[in-house]
Write a protein that holds these residues in place. Structure first.
Motif, short mmCIF file in Angstrom:
data_model
loop_
_atom_site.label_atom_id
_atom_site.label_comp_id
_atom_site.label_asym_id
_atom_site.label_seq_id
_atom_site.Cartn_x
_atom_site.Cartn_y
_atom_site.Cartn_z
N LYS A 157 -3.38 3.75 -4.13
CA LYS A 157 -2.26 3.96 -5.05
C LYS A 157 -1.35 5.07 -4.54
CE LYS A 157 -4.85 2.48 -9.15
NZ LYS A 157 -5.45 2.92 -10.44
N LYS A 158 -1.95 6.12 -3.99
CA LYS A 158 -1.16 7.24 -3.47
C LYS A 158 -0.31 6.79 -2.28
CE LYS A 158 -3.26 11.13 -3.47
NZ LYS A 158 -4.21 12.21 -3.13
N ALA A 159 -0.89 6.04 -1.38
CA ALA A 159 -0.15 5.56 -0.20
C ALA A 159 1.00 4.66 -0.61
CB ALA A 159 -1.10 4.83 0.75
N ALA A 160 0.76 3.81 -1.60
CA ALA A 160 1.81 2.90 -2.06
C ALA A 160 2.94 3.66 -2.76
CB ALA A 160 1.20 1.87 -3.01
N SER A 161 2.58 4.63 -3.60
CA SER A 161 3.59 5.37 -4.35
C SER A 161 4.44 6.25 -3.45
CB SER A 161 2.93 6.22 -5.45
OG SER A 161 2.13 7.25 -4.88
N LYS A 162 3.87 6.73 -2.36
CA LYS A 162 4.60 7.61 -1.45
C LYS A 162 5.25 6.87 -0.29
CE LYS A 162 1.86 11.73 -2.54
NZ LYS A 162 2.99 12.56 -3.02
N GLY A 163 5.01 5.57 -0.22
CA GLY A 163 5.67 4.78 0.81
C GLY A 163 5.14 5.03 2.21
N TRP A 164 3.87 5.31 2.33
CA TRP A 164 3.29 5.57 3.65
C TRP A 164 3.00 4.23 4.34
CZ3 TRP A 164 -0.91 9.38 1.44
CH2 TRP A 164 -0.29 10.60 1.12
N LYS A 165 3.86 3.82 5.21
CA LYS A 165 3.72 2.52 5.87
C LYS A 165 2.68 2.53 6.99
CE LYS A 165 7.01 0.79 3.34
NZ LYS A 165 6.70 -0.16 2.25
N ASN A 166 2.43 3.71 7.55
CA ASN A 166 1.50 3.79 8.68
C ASN A 166 0.10 4.24 8.26
OD1 ASN A 166 2.41 6.32 7.99
ND2 ASN A 166 2.61 7.07 10.10
N VAL A 167 -0.15 4.27 6.96
CA VAL A 167 -1.45 4.71 6.45
C VAL A 167 -2.28 3.50 6.05
CG1 VAL A 167 -2.63 5.97 4.61
CG2 VAL A 167 -0.59 6.94 5.68
N HIS A 168 -3.52 3.47 6.52
CA HIS A 168 -4.44 2.37 6.21
C HIS A 168 -5.66 2.95 5.51
CE1 HIS A 168 -1.94 0.19 9.11
NE2 HIS A 168 -2.14 1.21 9.93
N VAL A 169 -5.89 2.54 4.27
CA VAL A 169 -7.07 2.99 3.53
C VAL A 169 -8.18 1.98 3.76
CG1 VAL A 169 -8.02 3.58 1.27
CG2 VAL A 169 -5.63 4.13 1.80
N VAL A 170 -9.29 2.47 4.29
CA VAL A 170 -10.40 1.60 4.66
C VAL A 170 -11.64 2.00 3.89
CG1 VAL A 170 -11.85 0.76 6.54
CG2 VAL A 170 -9.45 1.33 6.98
N GLU A 171 -12.16 1.07 3.10
CA GLU A 171 -13.44 1.30 2.42
C GLU A 171 -14.53 0.91 3.41
OE1 GLU A 171 -15.91 -0.24 -1.51
OE2 GLU A 171 -13.71 -0.30 -1.53
N GLY A 172 -15.07 1.91 4.07
CA GLY A 172 -16.03 1.62 5.13
C GLY A 172 -16.89 2.81 5.47
N ASP A 173 -17.78 2.61 6.41
CA ASP A 173 -18.80 3.60 6.79
C ASP A 173 -18.31 4.41 8.00
OD1 ASP A 173 -21.07 5.02 7.46
OD2 ASP A 173 -22.42 3.33 7.13
N ALA A 174 -18.36 5.72 7.89
CA ALA A 174 -17.95 6.61 8.99
C ALA A 174 -18.82 6.42 10.22
CB ALA A 174 -18.00 8.06 8.53
N CYS A 175 -20.00 5.86 10.03
CA CYS A 175 -20.92 5.68 11.17
C CYS A 175 -20.60 4.44 12.00
CB CYS A 175 -22.36 5.58 10.66
SG CYS A 175 -22.94 7.06 9.81
N THR A 176 -19.76 3.56 11.46
CA THR A 176 -19.49 2.31 12.18
C THR A 176 -18.00 2.01 12.37
OG1 THR A 176 -19.61 1.08 10.09
CG2 THR A 176 -21.65 1.28 11.39
N PHE A 177 -17.12 2.67 11.63
CA PHE A 177 -15.69 2.34 11.69
C PHE A 177 -15.11 2.59 13.08
CE2 PHE A 177 -11.32 3.85 11.70
CZ PHE A 177 -10.66 2.75 11.16
N LYS A 178 -14.21 1.68 13.50
CA LYS A 178 -13.45 1.84 14.75
C LYS A 178 -11.98 1.57 14.45
CE LYS A 178 -17.27 1.99 17.37
NZ LYS A 178 -17.71 3.20 18.11
#
Length: 666
Positions: free
Chosen positions: A135-156
């Motif tokens: 919601k924050k990224a959408a409201s602020k218009g951050w086009k280069n921000v990707h919110v990922v619901e994931g594990d820090a141990c496996t994300f790439k």
């Protein structure tokens, strides 16, 4: 600009405060209590780590950011430190592991524009926090921000490589932290940075600036453990096993609604190993009887006579006392290959370190406002963004609580600064303020002498009835030149005062000789920045220490200043650390008894290379330790004595000596 156009903040400036709103305050307190309820009374339950996080954060996710802003004190320093080191880079890929609500991204805009980032990944395992971040990224218009619901141990990251990876108060909440760190390093660019901010406890035996008592280790680890947060030292130890530490700060921060207690936190920046860790910084404390700040804001020895007799050249390795640090920088300007500046007072080291960082990271105008005018209206912003990211832990501990020095005037702070500040009020009380102003701004030396000698007090002291003059001087000596004022205001220790007395001269006559010689022989407005600064609280562009000359500043900035080592400790310890060609003792041995003076003299004989030069000044006309230096293998010559007349722009010593280390031919 303040009154008089001197750059100081105007006293009558009106600061508009937002209107008080009971409804807003009530809502904020309610949100805070919601967060506190979940921290104190809700336990993280679930079959796996994702469920436990969701159980813990779901009820407080919407109130998360505001509460943590007054709790997670390490985030801004960590982001500032990373941004400062990435300045000028484009297409940066940033992965924020355990990024929560994306608040770090919002904060980063204070230090580095988001348009410099190709991609920003906010990765978190908690569904509720990720929803807030989206919601924050959408409201602020951050086009280069990707919110990922994931594990820090496996994300790439999709790019396969990241320029910046951060763990902001997340690493202590990741049980398999080894895997999270290993994964982060696997996609970290070889020229990239990994930043961490988190709570911590030290090991039983840890680095000096991290070390905690048993009670603090037990209390904080047990307290956070109830929320499944592990503050043990293992995470930072593993970071330093895998990466090269380039900067860290250990601190303490307040906790909302919890008085007195301050939670320990650290900020840490590392990179793929290139060399090795820099040495751990040692904890240093001010010596007994020293004030909790510096004594000197500038070096109180005229460097011009030094340069005439020392023949500074690029092959020189020089050792000097720090004092205000101006003369150490002057040695570099004159071409010294390496300069080591040492002081037993950590506050003096912090002052020189700040001057050095200003040269390295600020433009000339900002540095001039700080150290020329002594006042900078944006000091908090400049310190946070450009200086703090590179400062030592000792320096940060000192300056983070004293940035107001640059609001009230740097040169009215510290021991001698406070004495100068008191003198301003004395001048005002005696009706001398306008006379002093005319004196320091006299267009010529002749006009200065005329103003000086025509003043009632000067005329009275020089020509008044002897008894009345004697009585007046004794009263002034008791009030302004007693042992306490001499030490805390002038940096004159008891042993040095004794040397003056042993020459058969009273302290009031010694000081009168000093000031009279300056007034009669040195043009303050054009030639004597020492006393101009004392009487006005600032320097002038054509009357200042050499490092504040714009051309010299530019020279230092090219990398010359990197040849300076700022050390905190004993002079003798640093003297023993390496061989030197030039040593400036200042008046250091005046402070020592003869036993320690002999130890210094003998060590000079061992550590100063043949043909090397040692210079010193003394409050004594013939200091007893000069013979000790001679016996240690030096040809000793007295260059000048106060009994022969005006010494130099400071004119505060009775003698000036040089010792040349004998060669085999000698």
């Amino acid at each position: 600009m303040g009154a008089g156009g001197d750059g100081r903040p105007g006293r009558d400036a009106v600061i508009k405060k937002p209107a008080f709103s009971l409804e807003k305050v009530t809502s904020e307190v309610k949100d805070d209590l919601t967060v506190l309820k979940h921290i104190w009374f809700s336990k993280a339950k679930g079959d796996d780590h994702a469920e436990r996080l969701e159980n813990f954060y779901s009820g407080q996710a919407n109130a998360y950011d505001k509460f943590r802003a007054n709790f997670l004190w390490g985030r801004k320093p960590m982001l500032a430190a990373c941004a400062a080191r990435l300045a000028g880079r484009k297409n940066v890929v940033w992965v924020d592991l355990g990024g929560g609500t994306g608040e770090n991204i919002d904060m980063m805009q204070q230090y580095m524009g988001l348009d410099n980032f190709k991609s920003i990944y906010c990765v978190d395992l908690c569904h509720s926090l990720c929803e807030v971040a989206k919601k924050k990224a959408a409201s602020k218009g951050w086009k280069n921000v990707h919110v990922v619901e994931g594990d820090a141990c496996t994300f790439k990251p999709a790019e396969g490589v990241a320029t910046l990876v951060t763990f902001s108060y997340s690493l202590t909440m990741i049980p398999p932290f080894h895997s999270a760190i290993d994964n982060a390093i696997s996609f970290l660019d070889p020229e990239g940075l990994l930043g961490v901010a988190d709570f911590y406890t030290s090991g039983k035996y840890d680095a000096p600036m991290r070390q905690m008592s048993w009670a603090r280790r037990f209390f904080w680890r047990a307290t956070f453990d109830t929320d499944n947060i592990d503050l043990g030292p293992e995470r930072r130890a593993y970071l330093e096993h895998k990466l090269e530490r380039i900067w860290e700060i250990n601190g303490q921060g307040s906790i909302p609604y919890v008085p007195y207690l301050r939670a320990p936190y650290f900020t840490w920046v590392g990179r793929i190993r290139q060399l090795d860790h820099p040495p751990h910084e040692n904890r240093v404390d001010r010596p007994a009887l020293f004030p909790p700040t510096f004594l000197y804001t500038q070096s109180w020895e005229d460097p011009e006579p030094d340069m005439k007799v020392m023949d500074i050249n690029p092959k020189d390795v020089c050792l000097t006392l720090t004092s205000g640090g101006c003369n150490a920088l002057n040695l570099l300007i004159h071409g010294a290959g390496e300069v080591v500046s040492v002081d037993c007072n950590p506050a003096q080291s912090a002052l020189l370190e700040l001057k050095t960082l200003a040269i390295q990271h600020l433009d000339f105008e900002d540095a001039w406002m700080m150290f020329g005018e002594g006042v900078h209206p944006r000091i908090e912003e400049i310190y946070e963004k450009k200086l703090a990211p590179f400062i030592s832990q000792t320096g940060h501990k000192f300056w983070s609580n004293r940035l107001w020095y640059f609001k009230q005037g740097l040169y009215f702070q510290g021991g001698m600064g406070k004495l100068c500040w008191v003198l301003q009020y004395v001048f005002a009380f005696l009706g001398l303020r306008n006379g002093v102003k005319r004196f320091v701004n006299a267009p010529t030396l002749e006009e200065q002498k005329k103003i000086y000698n025509s003043h009632f007090f000067v005329h009275f002291i020089k020509s008044g009835p002897k008894f009345m003059v004697w009585l007046f001087c004794k009263i002034v000596a008791v009030l302004l030149f007693n042992r306490a004022v001499l030490w805390f205001g002038g940096g004159v220790p008891m042993k040095q005062a004794t040397l003056i007395e042993n020459d058969g001269i009273s302290i009031e006559k010694y000081i009168a000789r000093t000031f009279d010689g300056v007034a009669e022989n040195s043009h303050l407005r054009k030639q004597n920045y020492f006393y101009y600064n004392c009487l006005t609280g600032k320097f002038l562009r054509d009357n200042c220490p050499s490092y504040l000359n714009e051309a010299n500043f530019a020279k230092l900035k090219t990398g010359v200043v990197d040849q300076l080592t700022v050390a905190t400790g004993t002079f003798l310890g640093e003297l023993r650390a390496r061989k030197y060609t030039k040593v400036i003792l200042m008046d250091h041995i005046d402070w020592l008894d003869l036993v320690h003076a002999k130890e210094v003299a003998d060590t000079l004989g061992e550590q100063v290379l043949p043909g090397g030069i040692v210079i010193w000044r003394s409050a004594a006309s013939t200091p007893p330790y000069s013979e000790l230096i001679k016996n240690a293998g030096f040809d000793v010559t007295c260059i000048q004595r106060a009994s022969d007349g005006y010494m130099d722009k400071v004119n505060m010593y009775s003698s000036f000596y040089i010792g040349k280390r004998k060669t085999k031919k000698d």
